[in-house]
Design an enzyme around this catalytic site. Structure first.
Site, PDB file in Angstrom:
ATOM      1  N   ASP A 129      -3.641  -7.296  -1.037  1.00 16.68           N
ATOM      2  CA  ASP A 129      -4.513  -7.777  -0.702  1.00 16.68           C
ATOM      3  C   ASP A 129      -5.111  -6.603   1.189  1.00 16.68           C
ATOM      4  OD1 ASP A 129      -5.984 -10.211   2.032  1.00 16.68           O
ATOM      5  OD2 ASP A 129      -5.317  -8.463   3.322  1.00 16.68           O
TER       6      ASP A 129
ATOM      7  N   GLU B  40      -7.862  -5.723  -3.655  1.00 21.66           N
ATOM      8  CA  GLU B  40      -8.782  -6.927  -3.587  1.00 21.66           C
ATOM      9  C   GLU B  40      -9.452  -5.042  -2.637  1.00 21.66           C
ATOM     10  OE1 GLU B  40     -10.705  -9.257   0.690  1.00 21.66           O
ATOM     11  OE2 GLU B  40      -8.960  -8.046   0.607  1.00 21.66           O
TER      12      GLU B  40
HETATM   13  C1  NOJ Z   1      -8.884 -10.319   2.671  1.00 22.32           C
HETATM   14  C2  NOJ Z   1      -8.180 -11.403   3.239  1.00 22.32           C
HETATM   15  O1  NOJ Z   1      -8.671 -12.344   1.551  1.00 22.32           O
HETATM   16  C3  NOJ Z   1      -8.736 -12.738   3.963  1.00 22.32           C
HETATM   17  O2  NOJ Z   1      -8.802 -13.925   3.702  1.00 22.32           O
HETATM   18  C4  NOJ Z   1      -7.817 -11.689   4.977  1.00 22.32           C
HETATM   19  O3  NOJ Z   1      -8.391 -12.467   6.083  1.00 22.32           O
HETATM   20  C5  NOJ Z   1      -7.910 -10.274   4.987  1.00 22.32           C
HETATM   21  N1  NOJ Z   1      -7.680  -9.947   4.147  1.00 22.32           N
HETATM   22  C6  NOJ Z   1      -6.787  -9.761   6.484  1.00 22.32           C
HETATM   23  O4  NOJ Z   1      -5.723  -9.814   5.514  1.00 22.32           O
END
Ligand code: NOJ
Length: 558
Positions: free
Chosen positions: A247, A288
């Site tokens: 993440d 991500e």
């Molecule tokens: C990206 C995640 O995909 C999202 O859903 C999340 O709220 C944020 N990061 C914070 O962790």
């Protein structure tokens, strides 16, 4: 105006002087002896692929997938019950979707419904089940040939996590695990606007790039890095996962007021990779880094195996909505040239975005978008419910509604009261109803997934864009050690004639037969010249609007 008159007079003068050289031979341009050479095409060279390039991933939000206990929340037992729906391990059945890997959104203990704010990184969210049930899930999944990766949220945790509550209470053991200031430096979230320094009642400020409920960990403290690497090892070696969706990888280490993409962050991911190379060398990391392609590529170069290609997802959606493939073609070109061979994750939408059917407006465009994604290189990810056309706006709750299994009560998700209301289209758009309809979105996804899983060319093959007679057509050659598939997509609504060419390709010269990979129907074959070129190939006489055909080629005399 004056300049224009002077320019015209000079041109007249030039023409007259050139025309008046009476005693010289008139200039006669030489006749071309050969037709002009077509520009040489750059061919993608085959590269190394890994186990993840052979998979089709499926993103699961456990809370919304299947409720086994009847408390209205999805759980691990429910997911285990539904593994046969995802892949029953038998390639000859067509009652399963055929995906070969799962990404589970956070499954660790957390006070929120989404789980991106852990209170204990080593314990399964009690509403989902137990650590032992998770290990059972892993063995049941592996028995069906399904790999499993989990979300690992390393940048931040819950403000209820005991590390943070200890630090907030001035515990010297945890003080330096977070970032503190005595006054607010006033920095803002890099994506726009929001405050990142949050005030405690004691008057101190702590840093949290997302919001006050998610304090960022301080990775300049070696104890934090050591603990988070240890947690990674726990998931890989004790819980048995096959890798991580990482993440928010852009935000790990701040550099003064620079809050994203710092050199320190990229270096961290390099160290993370080196660590995994020693403790779990086959593990996959998918980062991500929600940003443009040129910002994402350095994360893969730094050490992450792959990252999600957000720009590509948008380019596919734009192409099917606009009816023109040109910006998609140039995006794919940039991706092919920029990333290590096939090391990026493709998708249409995820849990943070409006669902694909709602973005494209109808099932035909959704089918086409899926066909484009599942025939391009990369590591494809579906989002649960995408295959039955769940709809939503941009609101996170709306995007993450219960999976639509049947047209019955609560869409077959729970016998209790669902934690989040089921979507309004569940009576038509559900697994049971759509499995019974050969032409449904679900059956299209199934055929595409199964075709990809069965085709070396689609999973590992080189990509080579083909010339065509229309900008509505997006046609390319996927080629792997003699196996060849030509996906042809018509992103426009009117049907188009299909005429394809290549001035070079990796195809061996000779005659090829052609058939439709999805239906088996025979199509018009192809003659490939000595240099791999072919011209005026019409595999199908026309292609309907918003339709795709996947042409498989077989050499006549191999
Ligand atoms: C990206 C995640 O995909 C999202 O859903 C999340 O709220 C944020 N990061 C914070 O962790």
């Amino acid at each position: 105006m004056r300049r224009l008159i002077i320019l015209s007079l000079s041109l007249v003068y030039l023409v007259l002087t050139l025309g008046c050289s009476s005693d010289e031979e008139p200039y006669v341009p030489p006749l071309p002896t050969d037709p002009p050479e077509p520009p040489e095409e750059e061919l993608q060279q085959p590269g190394t692929t890994y186990w993840w390039n052979d998979q089709v991933f499926y993103e699961v939000f456990v809370r919304s997938f299947m409720d086994d206990t009847g408390d209205g929340h999805g759980d691990l037992a429910g997911l285990i019950d539904k593994l046969d729906y995802l892949n029953d391990g038998d390639p000859d059945t067509d009652t399963d979707l055929g995906v070969t890997a799962l990404w589970l959104m956070p499954v660790v203990e957390s006070p929120s419904d989404h789980g991106y704010d852990a209170t204990d990184y080593r314990t399964i969210q009690p509403q989902y089940g137990t650590n032992a049930q998770f290990q059972q899930l892993m063995s049941e999944a592996h028995a069906r040939g399904i790999q499993v990766i989990v979300d690992y949220v390393m940048n931040h945790l819950s403000n209820e996590h005991e590390w943070f509550t200890a630090a907030a209470a001035n515990d010297p053991d945890y003080e330096d695990w977070f970032l503190w200031r005595s006054s607010n430096p006033g920095w803002e979230q890099p994506w726009g606007g929001g405050n990142v320094w949050h005030r405690l009642s004691s008057g101190r400020y702590y840093y949290g790039v997302f919001w006050s409920g998610m304090p960022d960990l301080n990775y300049t403290n070696p104890a934090v890095e050591a603990e988070m690497l240890d947690i990674a090892d726990f998931w890989l070696n004790t819980m048995g996962v096959d890798g991580f969706r990482l993440d928010a990888v852009k935000y790990l280490i701040e550099d003064g007021s620079i809050l994203q993409d710092t050199p320190e962050t990229l270096e961290f991911w390099g160290r993370f990779r080196e660590h995994l190379n020693t403790t779990a060398p086959n593990a996959l990391t998918v980062g991500e880094a929600w940003d443009d392609t040129d910002v994402v590529i350095p994360y893969v170069e730094a050490g992450l195996h792959t990252c999600f290609e957000f720009n590509l997802a948008q380019a596919i959606i734009t192409a099917v909505n606009s009816g023109s493939s040109s910006s998609l073609v140039s995006k794919v070109d940039q991706i092919i040239k920029g990333y290590p061979y096939h090391q990026y994750a493709t998708f249409l939408t995820n849990h943070d975005q409006r669902r694909v059917l709602s973005q494209v407006g109808n099932t035909s465009r959704n089918k086409l978008a899926a066909a484009i994604m599942l025939t391009l290189p990369g590591v494809p990810f579906l989002f649960y419910g995408e295959e039955v056309g769940m709809e939503s706006g941009w609101d996170h709750h709306d995007v993450r509604r219960p999976m639509q299994w049947t047209s019955g009560a609560n869409a077959g998700f729970t016998t209790g009261s669902p934690w989040n209301e089921v979507g309004s289209n569940y009576q038509t758009n559900n697994v049971e109803t759509m499995q019974a309809d050969e032409g449904s979105l679900w059956n299209t996804y199934r055929r595409l997934v199964q075709a990809r899983v069965a085709s070396d060319a689609l999973r590992r093959g080189t990509y080579h864009k083909l010339g065509s007679n229309s900008s509505r057509l997006f046609a390319f050659l996927r080629h792997d050690q003699g196996a060849a598939v030509v996906p042809i997509h018509n992103v426009g609504s009117p049907s188009v004639e299909v005429v394809l060419s290549a001035t070079a390709s990796q195809l061996e010269p000779g005659e090829y037969t052609a058939h439709d990979l999805l239906t088996g129907a025979e199509l018009t074959g192809l003659t490939v010249e000595d240099d791999g070129a072919f011209f005026d190939w019409r595999p199908v006489s026309s292609l309907a609007g918003l339709a795709s055909v996947l042409v498989a080629l077989e050499p006549v005399d191999p």
